[in-house]
Design a protein around this motif. Structure first.
Motif, PDB file in Angstrom:
ATOM      1  N   GLU A  41       0.854  -1.572  -0.126  1.00 50.87           N
ATOM      2  CA  GLU A  41       0.040  -0.177   0.100  1.00 50.87           C
ATOM      3  C   GLU A  41       0.850   1.150  -0.132  1.00 50.87           C
ATOM      4  O   GLU A  41       0.802   2.480  -0.602  1.00 50.87           O
ATOM      5  CB  GLU A  41      -1.040  -0.534   0.911  1.00 50.87           C
ATOM      6  N   ILE A  42       2.081   0.964   1.052  1.00 45.54           N
ATOM      7  CA  ILE A  42       3.038   2.583   1.416  1.00 45.54           C
ATOM      8  C   ILE A  42       3.711   2.611  -0.497  1.00 45.54           C
ATOM      9  O   ILE A  42       3.528   3.807  -0.350  1.00 45.54           O
ATOM     10  CB  ILE A  42       3.927   2.226   2.319  1.00 45.54           C
ATOM     11  N   ALA A  43       3.865   1.705  -0.728  1.00 45.91           N
ATOM     12  CA  ALA A  43       4.410   1.688  -2.085  1.00 45.91           C
ATOM     13  C   ALA A  43       4.073   2.141  -3.254  1.00 45.91           C
ATOM     14  O   ALA A  43       4.667   2.834  -4.255  1.00 45.91           O
ATOM     15  CB  ALA A  43       5.415   0.104  -2.264  1.00 45.91           C
ATOM     16  N   ARG A  44       2.901   1.817  -3.561  1.00 43.68           N
ATOM     17  CA  ARG A  44       1.436   2.377  -3.911  1.00 43.68           C
ATOM     18  C   ARG A  44       1.808   3.786  -4.187  1.00 43.68           C
ATOM     19  O   ARG A  44       1.852   4.570  -5.185  1.00 43.68           O
ATOM     20  CB  ARG A  44       0.764   1.475  -3.843  1.00 43.68           C
ATOM     21  N   LYS A  45       0.911   3.910  -3.232  1.00 45.63           N
ATOM     22  CA  LYS A  45       0.681   5.606  -2.981  1.00 45.63           C
ATOM     23  C   LYS A  45       2.380   6.029  -2.533  1.00 45.63           C
ATOM     24  O   LYS A  45       2.075   7.491  -3.564  1.00 45.63           O
ATOM     25  CB  LYS A  45       0.598   5.897  -1.379  1.00 45.63           C
ATOM     26  N   LEU A  46       3.476   5.872  -2.615  1.00 47.73           N
ATOM     27  CA  LEU A  46       4.501   6.801  -2.733  1.00 47.73           C
ATOM     28  C   LEU A  46       4.996   6.492  -4.082  1.00 47.73           C
ATOM     29  O   LEU A  46       6.165   7.447  -4.000  1.00 47.73           O
ATOM     30  CB  LEU A  46       5.698   6.614  -1.906  1.00 47.73           C
ATOM     31  N   ALA A  51      11.706  -1.832  -1.701  1.00 43.92           N
ATOM     32  CA  ALA A  51      12.658  -1.876  -0.599  1.00 43.92           C
ATOM     33  C   ALA A  51      12.480  -1.151   0.214  1.00 43.92           C
ATOM     34  O   ALA A  51      13.022  -1.503   1.652  1.00 43.92           O
ATOM     35  CB  ALA A  51      13.459  -2.521  -1.818  1.00 43.92           C
ATOM     36  N   PRO A  52      12.342   0.195  -0.656  1.00 39.25           N
ATOM     37  CA  PRO A  52      12.686   1.269   0.675  1.00 39.25           C
ATOM     38  C   PRO A  52      11.771   1.320   1.983  1.00 39.25           C
ATOM     39  O   PRO A  52      11.574   2.316   2.374  1.00 39.25           O
ATOM     40  CB  PRO A  52      13.042   2.742  -0.735  1.00 39.25           C
TER      41      PRO A  52
END
Length: 228
Positions: A41-46, A51-52
């Motif tokens: 979810e966070i990877a998609r939003k950012l 990995a980060p």
């Protein structure tokens, strides 16, 4: 890898951007205490890879801002009152020393910055902009440290104060009286300007102990945000 912007200032790496963004969202309560979040979810939003995000989750868990449960998921940590008190204790004892030093060393330029900050605080209170008022509150205290040449001390203290600052952030959503906080800031400023270190020390102590009175009110209003 880091890059340089057109104005010569270094840009953040993807890892730094991800970590800073996540931490800011936690500290400002955009990500609420107890809220479940996922790497995907966070990877998609950012718009970054996982990995980060994974690395940021580990760092924030070490800072007690995330709770990672294997096979279950990751949750924004609840505000722990013992961490709040520990952060307040550290801040009170350091900032009392800072305000006494400020009486001796603050330049006219730093006094002007404090006065300008106070004017903006009063304007934000009149306009009802409590989110900006919270930022100015933090900036007022930060200016004292910077004016005394204690930048790293401020950064160290802020690292320890994540739970304390989240409790303070709840003021933005509460009905607490900001005029009293601003009045105390103004009094601290006047005592610094008049070079009265002992009185400034006592006033700062009183100011930072406001959390004792705010805490019960905030816990009662936002019980799901706290680990009791």
């Amino acid at each position: 890898m880091k890059f340089t912007s057109v104005d010569g200032q270094p840009k953040k790496s993807i890892g730094e951007f991800t970590y800073d963004t996540l931490k800011n969202k936690i500290l400002t309560l955009e990500l609420r205490p107890g809220q479940k979040i996922s790497e995907n979810e966070i990877a998609r939003k950012l718009d970054v890879s996982r990995a980060p995000v994974r690395d940021s989750f580990v760092k924030l868990a070490q800072e007690k801002l995330l709770d990672i449960y294997p096979q279950s998921g990751t949750v924004v940590s609840l505000i722990q009152l013992d961490y709040v008190e520990e952060g307040r204790f550290v801040r009170e004892h350091i900032e009392r020393a800072i305000v006494k030093q400020a009486c001796e060393v603050l330049s006219e330029d730093h006094l002007f910055q404090l006065e300008s900050n106070l004017m903006m605080q009063e304007l934000c209170e009149k306009k009802g902009n409590h989110s900006k008022l919270f930022e100015l509150d933090n900036e007022f205290h930060k200016l004292l440290f910077y004016g005394c040449g204690k930048i790293r001390t401020w950064e160290m203290m802020e690292f320890m104060n994540s739970h304390f600052n989240r409790l303070r952030q709840l003021r933005v959503f509460s009905t607490l009286e900001w005029s009293e906080i601003i009045a105390q800031h103004k009094h601290i400023y006047e005592l610094i300007k008049q070079k009265l270190p002992d009185q400034a020390d006592q006033r700062m102590s009183d100011h930072l102990r406001l959390v004792f009175f705010e805490k019960d009110c905030l816990v009662a209003r936002f019980p799901d945000y706290f680990k009791l």
